[in-house]
Design a protein around this motif. Structure first.
Motif, PDB file in Angstrom:
ATOM      1  N   ASP A   1      49.141  27.372  44.703  1.00 14.33           N
ATOM      2  CA  ASP A   1      47.871  26.685  44.471  1.00 14.33           C
ATOM      3  C   ASP A   1      47.934  25.189  44.770  1.00 14.33           C
ATOM      4  O   ASP A   1      47.010  24.452  44.444  1.00 14.33           O
ATOM      5  CB  ASP A   1      47.420  26.887  43.009  1.00 14.33           C
TER       6      ASP A   1
ATOM      7  N   HIS B   1      39.175  33.705  50.443  1.00 20.69           N
ATOM      8  CA  HIS B   1      38.411  34.740  49.748  1.00 20.69           C
ATOM      9  C   HIS B   1      37.238  35.243  50.582  1.00 20.69           C
ATOM     10  O   HIS B   1      36.332  35.900  50.057  1.00 20.69           O
ATOM     11  CB  HIS B   1      37.939  34.207  48.384  1.00 20.69           C
TER      12      HIS B   1
ATOM     13  N   ASP C   1      43.696  28.407  34.988  1.00 16.51           N
ATOM     14  CA  ASP C   1      42.679  29.442  35.213  1.00 16.51           C
ATOM     15  C   ASP C   1      41.487  28.935  36.035  1.00 16.51           C
ATOM     16  O   ASP C   1      40.491  29.644  36.193  1.00 16.51           O
ATOM     17  CB  ASP C   1      42.190  30.022  33.886  1.00 16.51           C
TER      18      ASP C   1
ATOM     19  N   SER D   1      40.390  31.327  38.975  1.00 20.69           N
ATOM     20  CA  SER D   1      39.773  32.582  38.511  1.00 20.69           C
ATOM     21  C   SER D   1      38.415  32.324  37.873  1.00 20.69           C
ATOM     22  O   SER D   1      37.479  33.108  38.032  1.00 20.69           O
ATOM     23  CB  SER D   1      40.695  33.335  37.547  1.00 20.69           C
TER      24      SER D   1
ATOM     25  N   ALA E   1      36.003  31.867  40.741  1.00 20.66           N
ATOM     26  CA  ALA E   1      35.665  33.172  41.324  1.00 20.66           C
ATOM     27  C   ALA E   1      34.641  33.912  40.460  1.00 20.66           C
ATOM     28  O   ALA E   1      33.685  34.499  40.982  1.00 20.66           O
ATOM     29  CB  ALA E   1      36.928  34.016  41.492  1.00 20.66           C
ATOM     30  N   GLU E   2      34.817  33.841  39.154  1.00 19.36           N
ATOM     31  CA  GLU E   2      33.890  34.515  38.243  1.00 19.36           C
ATOM     32  C   GLU E   2      32.488  33.904  38.319  1.00 19.36           C
ATOM     33  O   GLU E   2      31.492  34.620  38.384  1.00 19.36           O
ATOM     34  CB  GLU E   2      34.430  34.435  36.812  1.00 19.36           C
TER      35      GLU E   2
END
Length: 167
Positions: A49, A91, A124, A127, A130-131
């Protein structure tokens, strides 16, 4: 030649689940943002990352012979934009990214060539982004950039990057 008000064509997305070629992305970035070739970026790498640039100080010298704060601040902001854009591309998303908020803390003078790193402020963060993209079609992520001159931390920056809804 770039024209005011005319968007630059997007770089095609990498093959599904693939990685961008960093040299190709950097070449495209230099076409899309005319100031990029003058920044002294020698190399761009990604490790997990963490996205990093190796830079020459010469293009960013100030009147004192050290790093010009405005140039360094622009570089931290752009590196965060690159981190977010490359994350989206991995992504399979071609979306617009803008900086929503940015700040810098200058800790020591930059006296030679340097390394600039960028990573999520929170583990996090990716993630959560992305959510939010899945649920709302837009989102934000907080990133931290650090400028290292040898082993000396010279600058620490933070930025919030917004991913805009699909057109």
């Amino acid at each position: 030649m770039r024209q005011i008000g005319v968007p630059h064509p997007r770089l095609p997305l990498p093959v599904a689940g693939g990685e961008d070629d960093m040299a190709d992305f950097l070449a495209w970035l230099g076409e899309a943002i005319p100031m990029v070739p003058a920044l002294g970026i020698r190399q761009m790498t990604r490790d997990g990352d963490c996205l990093a640039w190796s830079l020459s100080l010469t293009p960013s010298l100030n009147d004192k012979g050290t790093g010009f704060g405005g140039s360094l601040a622009a570089q931290t902001t752009l590196l965060g934009w690159c981190w977010t854009t490359l994350w989206l591309r991995r992504h399979g998303l071609a979306r617009d990214v803008v900086v929503a908020e940015a700040s810098q803390r200058f800790l020591a003078p930059v006296t030679g060539d340097y390394r600039l790193t960028c990573e999520p402020e929170a583990v996090d963060g990716p993630s959560a982004l992305a959510e939010r993209l899945e649920l709302r079609g837009k989102g934000r992520i907080a990133l931290v950039q650090r400028l290292w001159c040898g082993e000396t931390l010279c600058l620490e920056a933070r930025g919030d990057y917004a991913v805009l809804p699909a057109a």
